[in-house]
Design an enzyme around this catalytic site. Structure first.
Site, PDB file in Angstrom:
ATOM      1  N   LYS A   1     127.125   9.139  -1.215  1.00  0.00           N
ATOM      2  CA  LYS A   1     125.762   9.639  -1.367  1.00  0.00           C
ATOM      3  C   LYS A   1     124.965   9.418  -0.094  1.00  0.00           C
ATOM      4  CE  LYS A   1     122.571   7.164  -3.007  1.00  0.00           C
ATOM      5  NZ  LYS A   1     121.391   6.347  -2.610  1.00  0.00           N
ATOM      6  N   SER A   2     125.099   8.225   0.485  1.00  0.00           N
ATOM      7  CA  SER A   2     124.338   7.881   1.680  1.00  0.00           C
ATOM      8  C   SER A   2     124.644   8.831   2.830  1.00  0.00           C
ATOM      9  CB  SER A   2     124.659   6.444   2.107  1.00  0.00           C
ATOM     10  OG  SER A   2     124.332   5.531   1.093  1.00  0.00           O
TER      11      SER A   2
ATOM     12  N   ASP B   1     121.009  13.071  -6.795  1.00  0.00           N
ATOM     13  CA  ASP B   1     120.351  12.744  -5.529  1.00  0.00           C
ATOM     14  C   ASP B   1     120.573  13.812  -4.470  1.00  0.00           C
ATOM     15  OD1 ASP B   1     119.406  10.396  -6.608  1.00  0.00           O
ATOM     16  OD2 ASP B   1     120.129   9.130  -4.974  1.00  0.00           O
TER      17      ASP B   1
ATOM     18  N   ASN C   1     114.353  10.542  -8.367  1.00  0.00           N
ATOM     19  CA  ASN C   1     114.313   9.137  -7.952  1.00  0.00           C
ATOM     20  C   ASN C   1     115.263   8.913  -6.785  1.00  0.00           C
ATOM     21  OD1 ASN C   1     113.519   6.485  -7.958  1.00  0.00           O
ATOM     22  ND2 ASN C   1     114.733   5.880  -9.738  1.00  0.00           N
TER      23      ASN C   1
ATOM     24  N   GLY D   1     115.758   7.930  -3.401  1.00  0.00           N
ATOM     25  CA  GLY D   1     115.061   7.206  -2.342  1.00  0.00           C
ATOM     26  C   GLY D   1     115.384   7.716  -0.953  1.00  0.00           C
TER      27      GLY D   1
ATOM     28  N   SER E   1     113.315  -2.153   3.498  1.00  0.00           N
ATOM     29  CA  SER E   1     114.337  -1.108   3.416  1.00  0.00           C
ATOM     30  C   SER E   1     114.751  -0.618   4.793  1.00  0.00           C
ATOM     31  CB  SER E   1     113.826   0.083   2.596  1.00  0.00           C
ATOM     32  OG  SER E   1     114.780   1.131   2.588  1.00  0.00           O
ATOM     33  N   SER E   2     116.054  -0.524   5.020  1.00  0.00           N
ATOM     34  CA  SER E   2     116.561   0.052   6.268  1.00  0.00           C
ATOM     35  C   SER E   2     116.345   1.556   6.299  1.00  0.00           C
ATOM     36  CB  SER E   2     118.052  -0.251   6.408  1.00  0.00           C
ATOM     37  OG  SER E   2     118.805   0.413   5.397  1.00  0.00           O
TER      38      SER E   2
ATOM     39  N   ASP F   1     123.880  -2.305  -2.875  1.00  0.00           N
ATOM     40  CA  ASP F   1     124.280  -1.526  -4.048  1.00  0.00           C
ATOM     41  C   ASP F   1     125.548  -2.055  -4.711  1.00  0.00           C
ATOM     42  OD1 ASP F   1     122.090   0.096  -3.868  1.00  0.00           O
ATOM     43  OD2 ASP F   1     123.111   1.718  -2.816  1.00  0.00           O
TER      44      ASP F   1
ATOM     45  N   LYS G   1     114.507  -0.953  -5.878  1.00  0.00           N
ATOM     46  CA  LYS G   1     115.470   0.145  -5.994  1.00  0.00           C
ATOM     47  C   LYS G   1     115.039   1.071  -7.132  1.00  0.00           C
ATOM     48  CE  LYS G   1     118.762  -0.739  -2.878  1.00  0.00           C
ATOM     49  NZ  LYS G   1     119.304   0.280  -1.947  1.00  0.00           N
ATOM     50  N   GLU G   2     115.993   1.785  -7.750  1.00  0.00           N
ATOM     51  CA  GLU G   2     115.641   2.686  -8.837  1.00  0.00           C
ATOM     52  C   GLU G   2     114.896   1.966  -9.953  1.00  0.00           C
ATOM     53  OE1 GLU G   2     118.969   4.881  -6.771  1.00  0.00           O
ATOM     54  OE2 GLU G   2     118.180   2.852  -6.951  1.00  0.00           O
TER      55      GLU G   2
ATOM     56  N   HIS H   1     121.425   4.319 -12.548  1.00  0.00           N
ATOM     57  CA  HIS H   1     122.858   4.589 -12.572  1.00  0.00           C
ATOM     58  C   HIS H   1     123.696   3.339 -12.338  1.00  0.00           C
ATOM     59  CE1 HIS H   1     122.922   5.137  -7.941  1.00  0.00           C
ATOM     60  NE2 HIS H   1     121.716   4.733  -8.278  1.00  0.00           N
ATOM     61  N   ARG H   2     123.261   2.479 -11.432  1.00  0.00           N
ATOM     62  CA  ARG H   2     124.082   1.309 -11.107  1.00  0.00           C
ATOM     63  C   ARG H   2     124.057   0.274 -12.235  1.00  0.00           C
ATOM     64  NH1 ARG H   2     126.304   2.962  -6.951  1.00  0.00           N
ATOM     65  NH2 ARG H   2     125.199   3.958  -5.215  1.00  0.00           N
TER      66      ARG H   2
ATOM     67  N   LYS I   1     123.209  10.438 -11.177  1.00  0.00           N
ATOM     68  CA  LYS I   1     122.477  10.286  -9.924  1.00  0.00           C
ATOM     69  C   LYS I   1     123.413  10.205  -8.735  1.00  0.00           C
ATOM     70  CE  LYS I   1     118.540   7.712  -8.102  1.00  0.00           C
ATOM     71  NZ  LYS I   1     118.937   7.551  -6.703  1.00  0.00           N
TER      72      LYS I   1
END
Length: 422
Positions: free
Chosen positions: A26-27, A53, A95, A97, A170-171, A297, A324-325, A374-375, A400
C-alpha cells in the site's frame, strides 16, 4: 446501536500450510500513483495493491485530470500532463492517511483551491505539522481543527526554498514534502525540526521511488534532504508485496507451527515492517522489549502474538499508533483484555502484554471492537487461530489494504463464520 456484522475464526487445531501471495505494498502503491501523476507521459505500475486506500488515491487523481486505467487486478496505467488540475469537487479520501497527507502537499502546485476531506476517522487524524510548514512557505492552507478537511489554495507553482517540519508524529509529513519539492523552480531543502521521526524507513521508500521517477535527492545529513528541481518522468515500475500484510501470514505460520509460502523471500522486502520477521521467527520467545517506532504497522501483529508468548512483552515507541486509523494502543489494550482481563495494560504510550501460552485451546465470548481499523481486525483474527469464540466486528474493514485477507485464511482451510451483533 444498530446491528453490526462480525466474523469468527474457528481454531484449525492443525499447522497451516499453503501458498499465499501478499497483496502489493500500500505504501509504495500510493507513492507510485502520485509520482506517476506528476510525471508527463504514461507510467505502468505493476504488482500494485487494489484496495480502499489506493482507490481513494486513484479517484482523487482522476478528479484532477489524470487518466488512471486498470487493465488487470494488479496494474495501474497512469497518463498525465505532469500537472494536477483543480478538481470540480472536494477530494474525498476516506481514512487513507497517505493519500491525504501526500496530496495536501502536492496540490500546492494546482492553480486554484482544493479541499481534501475524509471520513469521521480521518477528521480526527492530525495534519497540523504539515500545514504549518506549507503556510510558512507562503502556501495558503486552512484546517481549523488541525485535521481534515483541509483547504489548500495553490498558485500553480512552487517557490519554496526550504521546508522545516516536525516529523515526530508521522514520517508521512516528510515524504509529502519531499515529493512536492521536486516540482520547485530551484533546489528545495526538506529538514527535520528536532531529531525525532516516526518510521524513518518510509522516508527511504519515498526517496527510492522518487529517484525511480527521475528525481535527484541528496541527503545532506541525518535531518536534511536536498531535492533538485527536476520534476518527474514517466516510467514502468514494479511494486513489491506488502510487508505489513506479510506479518499476518508469518504470524499465522508461527502460531500454528505451519509453513506458508509467500512466493517471495523473507529478506526481499525493503519496507520497514519487514523488521518484524525476525521477532516473529523468535516466537514463543519474543524479546522482553520491542520498539515499534520503526515498524509501526507490524505492532498489532506482534502484540497479539505476544499474548501467547512464554514471557511478557513491553512495546515501546508507540506514540504514532495513537493517531493511526484509530488509537491502536487503546484498541489493542481493549481487545486483549476482552479476551482475558489483565492480559494487557498501558503505561503512557507503552503497551504491556502479560503473555500466557495457556490461552491456546481456550474459549471466550470476546467481542473485538475494530473501530473500522483493518489492522485491528486482521491481528485479532490471529488470536482466533488459537482461541475459540472471538467475534471481530466490521470485518469488511480489511478492504482498506488487504481485501482478500479472509479468503487467504479460507484457502488454508481455516473455517470462518459470519453473524450479526445486535
Amino acid at each position: 446501536m444498530s446491528a453490526r456484522p462480525y466474523i469468527t475464526v474457528t481454531p484449525p487445531n492443525v499447522a497451516l500450510h499453503g501458498r499465499i501471495a501478499p497483496p502489493g505494498s500500500k505504501s509504495i502503491t500510493n507513492r507510485a500513483l502520485l509520482l506517476a501523476a506528476l510525471a508527463k507521459g504514461t507510467s505502468r505500475l505493476t504488482g500494485a495493491l487494489k484496495s480502499d486506500d489506493t482507490r481513494h488515491m486513484s479517484e482523487a487523481l482522476r478528479q484532477m485530470g489524470v487518466t488512471v486505467d486498470e487493465p488487470d487486478a494488479t496494474t495501474f496505467v497512469v497518463t498525465s500532463s505532469g500537472r494536477l488540475q483543480q478538481p470540480a469537487a472536494p477530494l474525498f479520501l476516506g481514512n487513507a492517511g497517505t493519500a491525504v497527507r501526500f496530496l495536501t502537499a502536492a496540490v500546492a502546485t494546482v492553480d486554484g483551491v482544493v479541499t481534501l476531506t475524509g471520513d469521521a476517522y480521518m477528521q480526527k487524524r492530525p495534519i497540523g505539522p504539515l500545514l504549518e510548514t506549507l503556510s510558512a512557505n507562503g502556501i495558503q492552507v486552512e484546517a481549523p481543527s488541525g485535521c481534515p478537511p483541509v483547504t489548500v489554495t495553490g498558485q500553480g507553482r512552487l517557490t519554496a526554498r526550504r521546508f522545516e517540519v516536525d516529523a515526530g508524529l508521522s514520517s508521512q509529513y516528510v515524504s509529502a514534502l519531499l515529493m512536492l519539492a521536486a516540482l520547485g523552480s530551484e533546489p528545495v531543502d526538506v529538514a527535520l525540526r528536532g531529531s525525532d521521526i516516526g518510521a524513518r524507513g518510509y522516508v527511504d521508500l519515498t526517496v527510492e521511488a522518487m529517484r525511480a521517477f527521475g528525481a535527484q535527492v541528496e541527503q545532506l545529513d541525518a535531518a536534511t534532504w536536498r531535492v533538485a528541481p527536476t520534476g518527474y518522468v514517466a516510467r514502468d515500475y514494479f511494486i513489491e508485496p506488502d510487508a505489513s500484510a506479510a506479518t499476518y501470514l508469518w504470524a499465522a505460520q508461527a502460531l500454528t507451527g505451519g509453513a506458508i509460502d509467500l512466493g517471495v523471500a523473507d529478506d526481499a522486502f525493503t519496507q520497514p515492517d519487514a523488521k518484524a520477521h525476525d521477532h516473529i521467527a523468535a516466537f514463543p520467545r519474543l524479546p522482553a522489549v520491542i520498539d515499534g517506532s520503526q515498524m509501526q504497522d507490524a505492532i498489532p501483529t506482534l502484540a497479539v502474538l505476544a499474548a501467547f508468548n512464554e514471557t511478557p512483552v513491553r512495546f515501546v515507541g508507540l506514540a504514532n499508533l495513537r493517531v493511526k486509523e484509530c488509537d491502536r494502543v487503546a484498541a489493542l489494550h481493549d481487545g486483549l483484555n476482552a479476551i482475558r482481563a489483565g492480559l494487557a495494560s498501558v503505561e503512557g504510550d507503552d503497551l504491556l502484554v502479560a503473555a500466557d501460552p495457556a490461552l491456546a485451546g481456550t474459549r471466550t465470548d470476546a467481542v473485538i471492537e475494530t473501530h473500522a481499523d483493518h489492522r485491528i481486525a486482521m491481528c485479532f483474527a490471529l488470536a482466533g487461530l488459537k482461541i475459540a469464540g472471538i467475534r471481530i466486528l466490521d470485518p469488511e474493514c480489511v478492504g482498506k489494504t488487504y481485501p482478500e485477507y479472509w479468503n487467504a485464511l479460507r484457502s488454508m482451510n481455516v473455517q470462518l463464520s459470519e453473524g450479526i451483533e445486535a
